[in-house]
Design a protein around this motif. Structure first.
Motif, PDB file in Angstrom:
ATOM      1  N   LYS A 174       0.937  -1.153  -0.157  1.00  0.00           N
ATOM      2  CA  LYS A 174      -0.010  -0.184  -0.320  1.00  0.00           C
ATOM      3  C   LYS A 174       1.189   1.514   0.532  1.00  0.00           C
ATOM      4  O   LYS A 174       0.413   1.983  -0.835  1.00  0.00           O
ATOM      5  N   LEU A 175       1.923   1.366   0.638  1.00  0.00           N
ATOM      6  CA  LEU A 175       2.611   2.085   1.513  1.00  0.00           C
ATOM      7  C   LEU A 175       3.714   3.127   0.234  1.00  0.00           C
ATOM      8  O   LEU A 175       3.429   4.044  -0.702  1.00  0.00           O
ATOM      9  N   ARG A 176       3.783   1.987  -0.830  1.00  0.00           N
ATOM     10  CA  ARG A 176       4.084   2.104  -2.093  1.00  0.00           C
ATOM     11  C   ARG A 176       3.743   1.940  -3.898  1.00  0.00           C
ATOM     12  O   ARG A 176       3.896   2.206  -5.022  1.00  0.00           O
ATOM     13  N   GLY A 177       1.809   2.020  -3.697  1.00  0.00           N
ATOM     14  CA  GLY A 177       1.509   2.375  -3.979  1.00  0.00           C
ATOM     15  C   GLY A 177       1.428   0.736  -5.298  1.00  0.00           C
ATOM     16  O   GLY A 177       0.991   1.233  -6.638  1.00  0.00           O
ATOM     17  N   THR A 178       1.879  -0.511  -4.632  1.00  0.00           N
ATOM     18  CA  THR A 178       1.714  -1.367  -5.603  1.00  0.00           C
ATOM     19  C   THR A 178       0.435  -2.178  -6.567  1.00  0.00           C
ATOM     20  O   THR A 178      -0.159  -1.977  -6.159  1.00  0.00           O
ATOM     21  N   ALA A 179       0.553  -1.799  -7.701  1.00  0.00           N
ATOM     22  CA  ALA A 179      -0.864  -1.767  -8.312  1.00  0.00           C
ATOM     23  C   ALA A 179      -1.169  -3.455  -8.542  1.00  0.00           C
ATOM     24  O   ALA A 179      -2.752  -3.277  -8.069  1.00  0.00           O
ATOM     25  N   ALA A 180      -0.708  -4.294  -8.769  1.00  0.00           N
ATOM     26  CA  ALA A 180      -1.420  -5.351  -8.841  1.00  0.00           C
ATOM     27  C   ALA A 180      -2.036  -6.154  -7.998  1.00  0.00           C
ATOM     28  O   ALA A 180      -1.426  -5.772  -6.716  1.00  0.00           O
ATOM     29  N   PRO A 181      -3.325  -6.642  -7.266  1.00  0.00           N
ATOM     30  CA  PRO A 181      -3.757  -6.888  -6.845  1.00  0.00           C
ATOM     31  C   PRO A 181      -3.116  -7.874  -5.744  1.00  0.00           C
ATOM     32  O   PRO A 181      -3.713  -8.613  -4.995  1.00  0.00           O
ATOM     33  N   ASN A 182      -2.618  -8.723  -6.551  1.00  0.00           N
ATOM     34  CA  ASN A 182      -2.671 -10.302  -5.787  1.00  0.00           C
ATOM     35  C   ASN A 182      -0.932 -10.203  -5.532  1.00  0.00           C
ATOM     36  O   ASN A 182      -0.062 -10.518  -5.752  1.00  0.00           O
ATOM     37  N   ALA A 183      -0.064  -8.619  -6.110  1.00  0.00           N
ATOM     38  CA  ALA A 183       1.240  -9.054  -5.918  1.00  0.00           C
ATOM     39  C   ALA A 183       1.602  -9.523  -4.491  1.00  0.00           C
ATOM     40  O   ALA A 183       2.747 -10.364  -5.009  1.00  0.00           O
ATOM     41  N   VAL A 184       1.055  -9.586  -3.178  1.00  0.00           N
ATOM     42  CA  VAL A 184       1.617 -10.011  -1.564  1.00  0.00           C
ATOM     43  C   VAL A 184       1.367 -11.392  -1.806  1.00  0.00           C
ATOM     44  O   VAL A 184       2.272 -12.086  -1.948  1.00  0.00           O
ATOM     45  N   GLU A 185      -0.083 -12.050  -2.756  1.00  0.00           N
ATOM     46  CA  GLU A 185       0.266 -13.655  -2.722  1.00  0.00           C
ATOM     47  C   GLU A 185       1.535 -13.768  -3.468  1.00  0.00           C
ATOM     48  O   GLU A 185       2.169 -15.062  -3.048  1.00  0.00           O
ATOM     49  N   ASN A 186       1.630 -13.446  -4.750  1.00  0.00           N
ATOM     50  CA  ASN A 186       2.855 -13.747  -5.741  1.00  0.00           C
ATOM     51  C   ASN A 186       3.864 -13.966  -4.829  1.00  0.00           C
ATOM     52  O   ASN A 186       4.510 -14.636  -5.420  1.00  0.00           O
ATOM     53  N   ALA A 187       4.409 -12.947  -4.721  1.00  0.00           N
ATOM     54  CA  ALA A 187       5.978 -12.522  -4.071  1.00  0.00           C
ATOM     55  C   ALA A 187       6.143 -13.787  -2.993  1.00  0.00           C
ATOM     56  O   ALA A 187       6.761 -14.168  -3.212  1.00  0.00           O
ATOM     57  N   MET A 188       5.124 -14.363  -1.673  1.00  0.00           N
ATOM     58  CA  MET A 188       5.077 -15.251  -0.794  1.00  0.00           C
ATOM     59  C   MET A 188       4.730 -16.779  -1.736  1.00  0.00           C
ATOM     60  O   MET A 188       5.925 -17.448  -1.281  1.00  0.00           O
ATOM     61  N   GLU A 189       4.388 -16.635  -2.583  1.00  0.00           N
ATOM     62  CA  GLU A 189       4.337 -17.822  -3.388  1.00  0.00           C
ATOM     63  C   GLU A 189       5.859 -17.805  -3.952  1.00  0.00           C
ATOM     64  O   GLU A 189       6.125 -19.157  -3.649  1.00  0.00           O
ATOM     65  N   VAL A 190       6.583 -17.131  -4.431  1.00  0.00           N
ATOM     66  CA  VAL A 190       7.510 -17.576  -5.155  1.00  0.00           C
ATOM     67  C   VAL A 190       8.768 -17.295  -3.832  1.00  0.00           C
ATOM     68  O   VAL A 190       9.918 -18.766  -4.179  1.00  0.00           O
ATOM     69  N   VAL A 191       8.815 -16.338  -2.704  1.00  0.00           N
ATOM     70  CA  VAL A 191       9.287 -16.846  -2.002  1.00  0.00           C
ATOM     71  C   VAL A 191       9.411 -18.704  -0.821  1.00  0.00           C
ATOM     72  O   VAL A 191      10.115 -18.618   0.097  1.00  0.00           O
ATOM     73  N   GLY A 192       8.180 -19.176  -0.942  1.00  0.00           N
ATOM     74  CA  GLY A 192       8.126 -20.218  -0.558  1.00  0.00           C
ATOM     75  C   GLY A 192       7.214 -20.456   0.842  1.00  0.00           C
ATOM     76  O   GLY A 192       7.350 -20.496   1.595  1.00  0.00           O
ATOM     77  N   LEU A 193       6.826 -18.958   0.847  1.00  0.00           N
ATOM     78  CA  LEU A 193       6.124 -18.631   2.636  1.00  0.00           C
ATOM     79  C   LEU A 193       4.923 -19.034   2.684  1.00  0.00           C
ATOM     80  O   LEU A 193       4.112 -17.857   1.549  1.00  0.00           O
ATOM     81  N   PRO A 194       4.237 -19.276   3.438  1.00  0.00           N
ATOM     82  CA  PRO A 194       2.665 -19.615   3.088  1.00  0.00           C
ATOM     83  C   PRO A 194       1.621 -18.406   3.624  1.00  0.00           C
ATOM     84  O   PRO A 194       1.704 -17.413   4.005  1.00  0.00           O
ATOM     85  N   TYR A 195       0.380 -18.065   2.409  1.00  0.00           N
ATOM     86  CA  TYR A 195      -0.483 -16.953   2.558  1.00  0.00           C
ATOM     87  C   TYR A 195      -1.428 -17.016   3.618  1.00  0.00           C
ATOM     88  O   TYR A 195      -1.801 -17.816   2.835  1.00  0.00           O
ATOM     89  N   ARG A 196      -1.763 -15.434   3.868  1.00  0.00           N
ATOM     90  CA  ARG A 196      -2.404 -15.830   5.124  1.00  0.00           C
ATOM     91  C   ARG A 196      -2.207 -16.575   6.576  1.00  0.00           C
ATOM     92  O   ARG A 196      -3.329 -17.389   6.950  1.00  0.00           O
ATOM     93  N   ASP A 197      -1.296 -16.628   6.226  1.00  0.00           N
ATOM     94  CA  ASP A 197      -0.226 -17.739   7.783  1.00  0.00           C
ATOM     95  C   ASP A 197      -1.127 -17.387   8.700  1.00  0.00           C
ATOM     96  O   ASP A 197      -0.719 -15.496   8.767  1.00  0.00           O
ATOM     97  N   LYS A 198      -1.451 -17.539   9.985  1.00  0.00           N
ATOM     98  CA  LYS A 198      -1.292 -16.259  11.298  1.00  0.00           C
ATOM     99  C   LYS A 198      -0.173 -16.484  11.646  1.00  0.00           C
ATOM    100  O   LYS A 198      -0.214 -15.487  12.748  1.00  0.00           O
ATOM    101  N   LYS A 199       0.681 -16.849  11.844  1.00  0.00           N
ATOM    102  CA  LYS A 199       2.217 -16.427  12.590  1.00  0.00           C
ATOM    103  C   LYS A 199       2.227 -15.203  12.371  1.00  0.00           C
ATOM    104  O   LYS A 199       2.884 -14.505  11.546  1.00  0.00           O
ATOM    105  N   LEU A 200       2.614 -14.614  13.311  1.00  0.00           N
ATOM    106  CA  LEU A 200       3.149 -13.797  13.346  1.00  0.00           C
ATOM    107  C   LEU A 200       4.760 -12.873  13.608  1.00  0.00           C
ATOM    108  O   LEU A 200       5.560 -13.677  13.487  1.00  0.00           O
ATOM    109  N   PHE A 201       5.508 -12.305  12.573  1.00  0.00           N
ATOM    110  CA  PHE A 201       6.812 -11.753  11.916  1.00  0.00           C
ATOM    111  C   PHE A 201       7.762 -12.464  13.369  1.00  0.00           C
ATOM    112  O   PHE A 201       8.721 -12.829  13.114  1.00  0.00           O
TER     113      PHE A 201
END
Ligand SMILES: Nc1ncnc2c1ncn2[C@@H]1O[C@H](COP(=O)(O)OP(=O)(O)O)[C@@H](O)[C@H]1O
Ligand SMILES: [Mg+2]
Length: 307
Positions: free
Chosen positions: A104-131
């Motif tokens: 949001k801060l960067r104004g990233t346009a693609a709606p599924n940007a977060v999901e895609n990026a997490m998929e590439v690095v092998g992190l589960p999307y919408r996982d409940k684990k806190l950072f």
């Protein structure tokens, strides 16, 4: 136009009385993984910071995608993703929530940007684990996911494997190579660990005391050096089959159920690594033996070895 994603000319950084980077001419070719190798304090981070405009240039110039970046920052920086220092993630939010904020801060346009990026690095999307509960490896992955949110053509990764265990390092290598091979990204990566660069990079630059001592393709460097590479794998017989079938070599020996030595050093270790991984052979470690490259590094730096 040329084929360089990054080209520096006489790039120099002076801090007070100290020259941290001295007349460096770096050539990062498009679509390649360029490994910048040098011990701590060699000037790796300073070069990356200058490319990213995080610190000023004392003299010289930097061209990114064939253009001097000076005055072109707005055009150039959206095409680059980077991890230099750990981004300020919030410990009490999940990984996904953290990335959503950055998107949001960067104004990233693609709606599924977060999901895609997490998929590439092998992190589960919408996982409940806190950072805050993430392992170091997961934190590093999230850092890279954050760097690729806007799908940049060029990635600048400053020692991304720092502090990771061997499995974490192998996994990191795997998806960095994936970003290069499958997604066509150009990657500039730094490390003070010779074997890491050796296993991952297509091209290598060796820096010491701010001076770029050598720049060459990994295959050229291997011709000058190298006796054998010792590979530790989950399944030796499957690994040798892949070597013979896909790389047309029988220039190896089997040490035990998990260890083999590869004498044909003209082979591209990154490609072999990728082929093995893709066919479910885990590469536990890869070590250059007889210390030839290490000796070479010592001889050109005139100093003691490197980790
Ligand atoms: N902000 C700074 N002020 C003064 N000296 C610095 C600063 N940042 C880095 N240096 C010095 O510049 C040299 C190169 O540092 P750096 O680029 O961080 O090396 P590397 O990333 O290869 O470990 C080191 O001697 C370091 O102490
Ligand atoms: Mg550094």
């Amino acid at each position: 136009m040329n084929d360089f994603a990054i080209e520096t000319k006489q790039l120099t950084k002076i801090y007070g009385a100290q020259t941290a980077v001295s007349t460096v001419n770096l050539h990062v070719r498009k679509g390649r993984i360029y490994g910048l190798l040098g011990r701590n304090g060699a000037g790796k981070t300073t070069i990356m910071k200058m490319i990213l405009g995080l610190t000023s240039i004392t003299s010289g110039e930097i061209n990114v995608f064939g253009r001097n970046i000076k005055g072109q920052e707005k055009q150039v920086y959206p095409r680059i993703g980077a991890i230099i220092e750990t981004p300020g993630f919030y410990p009490n939010l999940t990984g996904t929530e953290n990335l959503e904020i950055f998107a949001k801060l960067r104004g990233t346009a693609a709606p599924n940007a977060v999901e895609n990026a997490m998929e590439v690095v092998g992190l589960p999307y919408r996982d409940k684990k806190l950072f805050g509960k993430y392992s170091l490896g997961m934190k590093q992955r999230l850092g890279i996911a954050n760097a690729i949110l806007h799908d940049p053509e060029l990635l600048i990764l400053d020692e991304p494997t720092n502090g990771l265990d061997p499995i974490g390092i192998a996994e990191m290598r795997e998806f960095i190579r994936h970003l290069s091979v499958e997604r066509g990204k150009t990657i500039l990566i730094s490390s003070h660990i010779l074997s890491e660069i050796y296993l991952l990079a297509d091209d290598i630059g060796i820096i010491d005391h701010g001076v770029l001592l050598e720049e060459s393709s990994m295959s050229e460097l291997k011709k000058k050096n190298g006796r054998y590479v010792q590979l530790q794998v989950s399944d030796v017989s499957k690994a040798t089959l892949i070597l013979e079938r896909e790389f047309h070599t029988n220039d190896y020996s089997v040490q035990d159920d998990h260890t083999l030595r590869l004498y044909d050093t003209a082979l591209h270790m990154g490609e072999i690594n990728k082929a093995l991984v893709m066919q479910d052979v885990t590469v536990i470690s890869s070590a250059l033996c007889n210390d030839t490259l290490e000796d070479y590094f010592k001889s050109i730096t005139g100093g003691e070895g490197i980790a």
